[in-house]
Write an enzyme that holds these catalytic residues in place. Sequence first.
Site, PDB file in Angstrom:
ATOM      1  N   GLY A  68     -17.335 -13.955  -3.557  1.00 51.13           N
ATOM      2  CA  GLY A  68     -16.835 -12.727  -4.329  1.00 51.13           C
ATOM      3  C   GLY A  68     -17.682 -11.550  -3.741  1.00 51.13           C
ATOM      4  O   GLY A  68     -18.140 -10.578  -4.571  1.00 51.13           O
ATOM      5  N   ASP A  87     -10.583 -19.284  -3.470  1.00 50.11           N
ATOM      6  CA  ASP A  87     -10.551 -19.148  -4.884  1.00 50.11           C
ATOM      7  C   ASP A  87     -11.793 -19.986  -5.457  1.00 50.11           C
ATOM      8  O   ASP A  87     -11.623 -21.192  -5.398  1.00 50.11           O
ATOM      9  CB  ASP A  87      -9.152 -19.391  -5.515  1.00 50.11           C
ATOM     10  CG  ASP A  87      -9.291 -19.488  -7.221  1.00 50.11           C
ATOM     11  OD1 ASP A  87     -10.752 -19.436  -7.609  1.00 50.11           O
ATOM     12  OD2 ASP A  87      -8.382 -19.360  -7.612  1.00 50.11           O
ATOM     13  N   VAL A  88     -12.935 -19.475  -6.021  1.00 57.00           N
ATOM     14  CA  VAL A  88     -14.243 -20.368  -6.131  1.00 57.00           C
ATOM     15  C   VAL A  88     -13.635 -21.452  -7.248  1.00 57.00           C
ATOM     16  O   VAL A  88     -14.539 -22.464  -7.490  1.00 57.00           O
ATOM     17  CB  VAL A  88     -15.267 -19.611  -6.682  1.00 57.00           C
ATOM     18  CG1 VAL A  88     -15.898 -18.706  -5.415  1.00 57.00           C
ATOM     19  CG2 VAL A  88     -14.984 -18.757  -7.770  1.00 57.00           C
ATOM     20  N   ASN A 110     -21.821 -15.489  -6.506  1.00 55.07           N
ATOM     21  CA  ASN A 110     -21.679 -14.233  -7.072  1.00 55.07           C
ATOM     22  C   ASN A 110     -20.318 -14.004  -7.604  1.00 55.07           C
ATOM     23  O   ASN A 110     -20.421 -13.382  -8.873  1.00 55.07           O
ATOM     24  CB  ASN A 110     -21.982 -13.035  -6.176  1.00 55.07           C
ATOM     25  CG  ASN A 110     -21.516 -11.695  -6.593  1.00 55.07           C
ATOM     26  OD1 ASN A 110     -22.173 -11.155  -7.419  1.00 55.07           O
ATOM     27  ND2 ASN A 110     -20.167 -11.281  -6.315  1.00 55.07           N
ATOM     28  N   SER A 129     -26.045 -13.287 -15.725  1.00 57.17           N
ATOM     29  CA  SER A 129     -26.055 -12.030 -16.485  1.00 57.17           C
ATOM     30  C   SER A 129     -26.913 -12.006 -17.896  1.00 57.17           C
ATOM     31  O   SER A 129     -27.263 -13.116 -18.350  1.00 57.17           O
ATOM     32  CB  SER A 129     -24.553 -11.825 -17.212  1.00 57.17           C
ATOM     33  OG  SER A 129     -24.536 -10.916 -18.289  1.00 57.17           O
ATOM     34  N   TYR A 187     -17.763 -15.402 -21.828  1.00 58.38           N
ATOM     35  CA  TYR A 187     -18.480 -14.852 -20.675  1.00 58.38           C
ATOM     36  C   TYR A 187     -19.964 -15.241 -20.838  1.00 58.38           C
ATOM     37  O   TYR A 187     -20.698 -15.611 -19.999  1.00 58.38           O
ATOM     38  CB  TYR A 187     -18.269 -13.230 -20.490  1.00 58.38           C
ATOM     39  CG  TYR A 187     -18.860 -12.708 -19.493  1.00 58.38           C
ATOM     40  CD1 TYR A 187     -18.299 -12.807 -18.136  1.00 58.38           C
ATOM     41  CD2 TYR A 187     -20.223 -12.005 -19.754  1.00 58.38           C
ATOM     42  CE1 TYR A 187     -19.037 -11.994 -17.081  1.00 58.38           C
ATOM     43  CE2 TYR A 187     -20.748 -11.376 -18.680  1.00 58.38           C
ATOM     44  CZ  TYR A 187     -20.259 -11.476 -17.281  1.00 58.38           C
ATOM     45  OH  TYR A 187     -21.036 -10.734 -16.323  1.00 58.38           O
ATOM     46  N   ALA A 203     -20.372 -18.958 -20.347  1.00 57.18           N
ATOM     47  CA  ALA A 203     -20.095 -19.202 -18.821  1.00 57.18           C
ATOM     48  C   ALA A 203     -21.779 -18.938 -18.319  1.00 57.18           C
ATOM     49  O   ALA A 203     -22.203 -19.820 -17.392  1.00 57.18           O
ATOM     50  CB  ALA A 203     -19.043 -18.500 -18.111  1.00 57.18           C
ATOM     51  N   LYS A 204     -22.229 -17.645 -18.644  1.00 59.71           N
ATOM     52  CA  LYS A 204     -23.475 -17.135 -17.866  1.00 59.71           C
ATOM     53  C   LYS A 204     -24.523 -17.918 -18.342  1.00 59.71           C
ATOM     54  O   LYS A 204     -25.551 -18.441 -17.667  1.00 59.71           O
ATOM     55  CB  LYS A 204     -23.754 -15.728 -18.010  1.00 59.71           C
ATOM     56  CG  LYS A 204     -22.355 -15.069 -17.427  1.00 59.71           C
ATOM     57  CD  LYS A 204     -22.445 -15.156 -16.031  1.00 59.71           C
ATOM     58  CE  LYS A 204     -21.552 -14.158 -15.058  1.00 59.71           C
ATOM     59  NZ  LYS A 204     -21.529 -14.433 -13.784  1.00 59.71           N
TER      60      LYS A 204
HETATM   61  P1  NAD Z   1     -16.670  -7.010  -9.320  1.00 63.56           P
HETATM   62  O1  NAD Z   1     -15.255  -7.049 -10.042  1.00 63.56           O
HETATM   63  O2  NAD Z   1     -16.995  -5.530  -8.517  1.00 63.56           O
HETATM   64  O3  NAD Z   1     -16.649  -8.055  -8.322  1.00 63.56           O
HETATM   65  C1  NAD Z   1     -16.419  -9.306  -8.499  1.00 63.56           C
HETATM   66  C2  NAD Z   1     -16.053 -10.088  -7.234  1.00 63.56           C
HETATM   67  O4  NAD Z   1     -15.918 -11.617  -7.428  1.00 63.56           O
HETATM   68  C3  NAD Z   1     -15.048  -9.497  -6.351  1.00 63.56           C
HETATM   69  O5  NAD Z   1     -15.333  -9.694  -4.990  1.00 63.56           O
HETATM   70  C4  NAD Z   1     -13.699 -10.336  -6.619  1.00 63.56           C
HETATM   71  O6  NAD Z   1     -13.048 -10.575  -5.371  1.00 63.56           O
HETATM   72  C5  NAD Z   1     -14.556 -11.705  -6.588  1.00 63.56           C
HETATM   73  N1  NAD Z   1     -13.797 -12.872  -7.405  1.00 63.56           N
HETATM   74  C6  NAD Z   1     -13.221 -12.738  -8.591  1.00 63.56           C
HETATM   75  N2  NAD Z   1     -12.626 -13.929  -8.851  1.00 63.56           N
HETATM   76  C7  NAD Z   1     -12.622 -14.740  -7.701  1.00 63.56           C
HETATM   77  C8  NAD Z   1     -12.411 -16.126  -7.396  1.00 63.56           C
HETATM   78  N3  NAD Z   1     -11.564 -16.790  -8.307  1.00 63.56           N
HETATM   79  N4  NAD Z   1     -12.829 -16.601  -6.356  1.00 63.56           N
HETATM   80  C9  NAD Z   1     -13.652 -15.656  -5.398  1.00 63.56           C
HETATM   81  N5  NAD Z   1     -14.144 -14.581  -5.724  1.00 63.56           N
HETATM   82  C10 NAD Z   1     -13.502 -14.091  -6.922  1.00 63.56           C
HETATM   83  O7  NAD Z   1     -17.893  -7.096 -10.531  1.00 63.56           O
HETATM   84  P2  NAD Z   1     -19.444  -7.226 -10.238  1.00 63.56           P
HETATM   85  O8  NAD Z   1     -19.911  -6.313 -11.409  1.00 63.56           O
HETATM   86  O9  NAD Z   1     -19.751  -7.034  -8.996  1.00 63.56           O
HETATM   87  O10 NAD Z   1     -19.891  -8.786 -10.679  1.00 63.56           O
HETATM   88  C11 NAD Z   1     -20.382  -9.820  -9.727  1.00 63.56           C
HETATM   89  C12 NAD Z   1     -21.175 -10.577 -10.372  1.00 63.56           C
HETATM   90  O11 NAD Z   1     -21.992  -9.885 -11.251  1.00 63.56           O
HETATM   91  C13 NAD Z   1     -20.231 -11.471 -11.228  1.00 63.56           C
HETATM   92  O12 NAD Z   1     -20.647 -12.778 -11.590  1.00 63.56           O
HETATM   93  C14 NAD Z   1     -20.581 -10.845 -12.659  1.00 63.56           C
HETATM   94  O13 NAD Z   1     -20.455 -11.548 -13.854  1.00 63.56           O
HETATM   95  C15 NAD Z   1     -21.954 -10.568 -12.481  1.00 63.56           C
HETATM   96  N6  NAD Z   1     -22.862  -9.372 -13.471  1.00 63.56           N
HETATM   97  C16 NAD Z   1     -22.140  -8.200 -13.425  1.00 63.56           C
HETATM   98  C17 NAD Z   1     -22.750  -7.269 -14.103  1.00 63.56           C
HETATM   99  C18 NAD Z   1     -22.325  -5.841 -14.378  1.00 63.56           C
HETATM  100  O14 NAD Z   1     -22.379  -5.152 -15.443  1.00 63.56           O
HETATM  101  N7  NAD Z   1     -21.328  -5.353 -13.494  1.00 63.56           N
HETATM  102  C19 NAD Z   1     -23.745  -7.717 -15.016  1.00 63.56           C
HETATM  103  C20 NAD Z   1     -24.351  -8.852 -15.163  1.00 63.56           C
HETATM  104  C21 NAD Z   1     -23.571  -9.939 -14.313  1.00 63.56           C
END
Ligand code: NAD
Length: 251
Positions: A13, A67-68, A94, A146, A159, A162-163
């Site tokens: 991702g 697709d993961v 990620n 998270s 969510y 999962a986390k």
């Molecule tokens: P984002 O939406 O900007 O990026 C998500 C990425 O995951 C994208 O590149 C997307 O293409 C990819 N993705 C989605 N579904 C997919 C799949 N089935 N197969 C492969 N890739 C896939 O979100 P983000 O905020 O950068 O989140 C990244 C990670 O950080 C996630 O695991 C999210 O849960 C975690 N996170 C985010 C936050 C936040 O506040 N933004 C906080 C804690 C944890």
Amino acid sequence: MSRLDETVALVTGSTSGIGRGIVTALAAAGATVGINYPPFEGERERAEDVLRAIEENGGNGVLLEADVSSEDSVRSMVQEVEEAYGTPDVLVNNAGILTQSPLAEMSVEMWDETIHVDLRGVFLVTRFVLPGMLDRGSGKIINVASQLGIKGGEELVHYSAAKAGVIGMTRALAREVSPTVNVNAIAPGPIETPLMDDITAEWKTAKAAELPMKRFGTVEDVAPTAVFLASDESDYYTGQVLSPDGGDAMH
Ligand code: NAD
């Protein structure tokens, strides 16, 4: 900070937000990177943008579609990266999605989709990369969890579950594969990324006010933790959850 020359890092991702920040920082530190993107509209182009920016900065990498949450898709991605570079030295799990609903109204589809991408996806990619790490006798796995996996979030039961699962996997696997492979998690707090696009401005303002650091984080607040966990400076860390979260969870 350690250089990551001679290091191959696969980041799932990595077309957006935190994954993009992490893959870019790993490449800037010298790693050859695998930029994973899902087979969805516009994602290939986004991945090409990430690679172009990395190459302009003197780095190098390869684009990997998968697709993961799909076993076949992940198996071929791992085969492809192994044929090109051997088993990655570093795997950053990620990829993730975020949806929101009160549990009493949550559709089974919403639950399943989140568990499939955010939890099963971490299992699947790890499942196919780990054997090569064990054969080689080294590796670093970094799972992006998270702070909600620690403290929970309202209307985010799927969510949060999962986390929390990702954190449990991190600790269990760390016990199982140490000292050969280090397994750690990063549990970011609220970070400004496209994942937050559907969250209301009111919610964000209220949330920021609650945080000890009084602001949402940026991708740059998170990426250095991944570079550290990918480097040999973190060799004595395993089963840990590092939290760039503005003081949100304080676990
Ligand atoms: P984002 O939406 O900007 O990026 C998500 C990425 O995951 C994208 O590149 C997307 O293409 C990819 N993705 C989605 N579904 C997919 C799949 N089935 N197969 C492969 N890739 C896939 O979100 P983000 O905020 O950068 O989140 C990244 C990670 O950080 C996630 O695991 C999210 O849960 C975690 N996170 C985010 C936050 C936040 O506040 N933004 C906080 C804690 C944890």
